[in-house]
Design a protein around this motif. Structure first.
Motif, PDB file in Angstrom:
ATOM      1  N   SER A 128       1.019  87.417  55.626  1.00 27.77           N
ATOM      2  CA  SER A 128       2.450  87.241  55.903  1.00 27.77           C
ATOM      3  C   SER A 128       3.347  87.944  54.899  1.00 27.77           C
ATOM      4  CB  SER A 128       2.787  85.752  55.956  1.00 27.77           C
ATOM      5  OG  SER A 128       2.467  85.113  54.730  1.00 27.77           O
ATOM      6  N   GLY A 132       5.585  90.265  56.997  1.00 29.39           N
ATOM      7  CA  GLY A 132       6.876  89.606  57.174  1.00 29.39           C
ATOM      8  C   GLY A 132       8.064  90.557  57.092  1.00 29.39           C
ATOM      9  N   TYR A 136      10.765  91.169  60.207  1.00 28.75           N
ATOM     10  CA  TYR A 136      12.188  90.847  60.087  1.00 28.75           C
ATOM     11  C   TYR A 136      13.065  92.101  60.111  1.00 28.75           C
ATOM     12  CZ  TYR A 136      10.453  86.230  58.736  1.00 28.75           C
ATOM     13  OH  TYR A 136       9.815  85.013  58.731  1.00 28.75           O
ATOM     14  N   TYR A 162       2.177  82.864  65.215  1.00 30.20           N
ATOM     15  CA  TYR A 162       2.688  82.399  63.922  1.00 30.20           C
ATOM     16  C   TYR A 162       4.108  82.924  63.694  1.00 30.20           C
ATOM     17  CZ  TYR A 162       3.370  82.423  58.836  1.00 30.20           C
ATOM     18  OH  TYR A 162       3.901  82.288  57.576  1.00 30.20           O
ATOM     19  N   TRP A 163       4.314  84.186  64.037  1.00 25.49           N
ATOM     20  CA  TRP A 163       5.613  84.808  63.792  1.00 25.49           C
ATOM     21  C   TRP A 163       6.688  84.290  64.740  1.00 25.49           C
ATOM     22  CZ3 TRP A 163       6.299  86.609  59.299  1.00 25.49           C
ATOM     23  CH2 TRP A 163       5.204  87.117  58.584  1.00 25.49           C
ATOM     24  N   GLN A 166       8.012  81.392  62.934  1.00 27.51           N
ATOM     25  CA  GLN A 166       8.795  81.797  61.761  1.00 27.51           C
ATOM     26  C   GLN A 166      10.177  82.294  62.183  1.00 27.51           C
ATOM     27  OE1 GLN A 166       7.404  80.960  58.751  1.00 27.51           O
ATOM     28  NE2 GLN A 166       5.905  80.198  60.246  1.00 27.51           N
ATOM     29  N   ARG A 169      12.657  79.528  63.180  1.00 35.08           N
ATOM     30  CA  ARG A 169      13.313  78.753  62.117  1.00 35.08           C
ATOM     31  C   ARG A 169      14.742  79.223  61.895  1.00 35.08           C
ATOM     32  NH1 ARG A 169       9.415  78.793  56.975  1.00 35.08           N
ATOM     33  NH2 ARG A 169      11.140  77.516  56.181  1.00 35.08           N
ATOM     34  N   ASP A 197       5.518  73.798  60.746  1.00 32.12           N
ATOM     35  CA  ASP A 197       6.055  74.990  61.410  1.00 32.12           C
ATOM     36  C   ASP A 197       6.762  74.624  62.714  1.00 32.12           C
ATOM     37  OD1 ASP A 197       5.330  76.895  59.551  1.00 32.12           O
ATOM     38  OD2 ASP A 197       3.397  77.320  60.480  1.00 32.12           O
TER      39      ASP A 197
END
Length: 289
Positions: A128, A132, A136, A162-163, A166, A169, A197
């Motif tokens: 990550s 990451g 982003y 998973y992303w 993320q 959020r 999560d």
């Protein structure tokens, strides 16, 4: 299409066969497979964050084409892994883990070594902290250009799931304060911290879970279901809801690379595809109002 594009989708365990109709293009610094919508006015932009097989897996190209055609979306599959994907021949090893019999047990040791040889480097290079910033930054650039006036969705599978959580959020935003994703969808996600999560999601997310999943167990999946149901009840009045579907008898990976000879699981893969398209249509419509 580029000369580097696979001419046919004939990978073992594909959701369906066919010929990819999109194109490979460098976009915001990343190699991308892009599937254009049938209309010149797309309903929104969908970014696919794939499983460990990444942009190299023809199945992901076919799925991108399906999303684009069925939803009238601009669909982009970026190489967030920077080329560090798991080779498609590892599908053979993954299938071998489900075999039975004395010889099959011996062969599982061989396939375990092959799997570790490729999975360990993938986990290192695609951790990550490395990927990451790519994820982003790509969404930020997308908001500033292709999706400046369009809603943005993201569909994540396994590693990509998973992303989705993320992004959901809504902690990282664009420079002018916009959220990076308006709605997310994930099938058989991995590497999730349950419940944290899930509890931190504030953006609408739809989940398609496999009943037979060594990564997200059935008990964990039902925990995700219960958390999302509680969040929907609490946040519905503020315009945010969540969705969870358990696909009975389906195995991890069914939404992207199930064996098309298994008609029942292939049909479940198509249902998950329809689930994603409906979800994006719903929230893209809300975002446009």
């Amino acid at each position: 299409m580029s000369q580097y594009m696979p001419k046919q989708c004939c990978a073992t365990g594909s959701l369906h066969t066919g010929t990819p109709t999109g194109r490979l293009e460098k976009l915001h610094g990343l190699d991308c497979y892009i599937a254009d919508p049938p209309s010149s006015e797309p309903k929104g932009v969908v970014v696919i964050i794939p499983d460990a097989f990444g942009i190299a897996l023809p199945n992901n190209h076919i799925l991108a084409d399906e999303y684009a055609n069925k939803g009238n979306f601009l669909v982009i599959l970026p190489d967030f892994m920077d080329g560090h994907v798991v080779p498609t021949h590892l599908l053979v090893s993954f299938r071998a883990f489900g075999a039975t019999g004395f010889l099959a047990q011996i062969m599982k040791l061989y396939h375990a070594v092959i799997a570790l040889r490729h999975m360990l480097p993938f986990l290192y290079f695609c951790r990550s902290s490395v990927c990451g910033p790519r994820v982003y930054d790509f969404f930020k650039a997308l908001r500033a250009h292709e999706a400046a006036n369009l809603p943005v969705g993201a569909a994540g599978f396994c590693w990509g799931g998973y992303w989705i959580f993320q992004l959901a959020r809504d902690v990282v935003k664009t420079d002018d304060g916009k959220r990076l994703m308006d709605a997310g969808f994930t099938a058989h996600p991995s590497q999730l911290s349950v419940p944290s999560d899930i509890e931190k999601a504030v953006v609408p997310v739809s989940v398609a879970a496999a009943e037979i999943d060594m990564v997200l167990s059935k008990d964990q999946a039902f925990q995700v279901r219960d958390i999302l149901a509680a969040k929907s009840a609490k946040m519905k009045d503020s315009g945010v809801e969540y969705e969870f579907e358990m696909y009975e008898g389906a195995h991890h990976g069914f939404a992207v690379r199930c064996d098309e000879e298994d008609k029942e699981e292939a049909a479940q893969g198509k249902k998950a595809e329809e689930q994603a398209v409906r979800w994006f249509e719903r929230w893209f419509s809300s975002a446009a109002q």
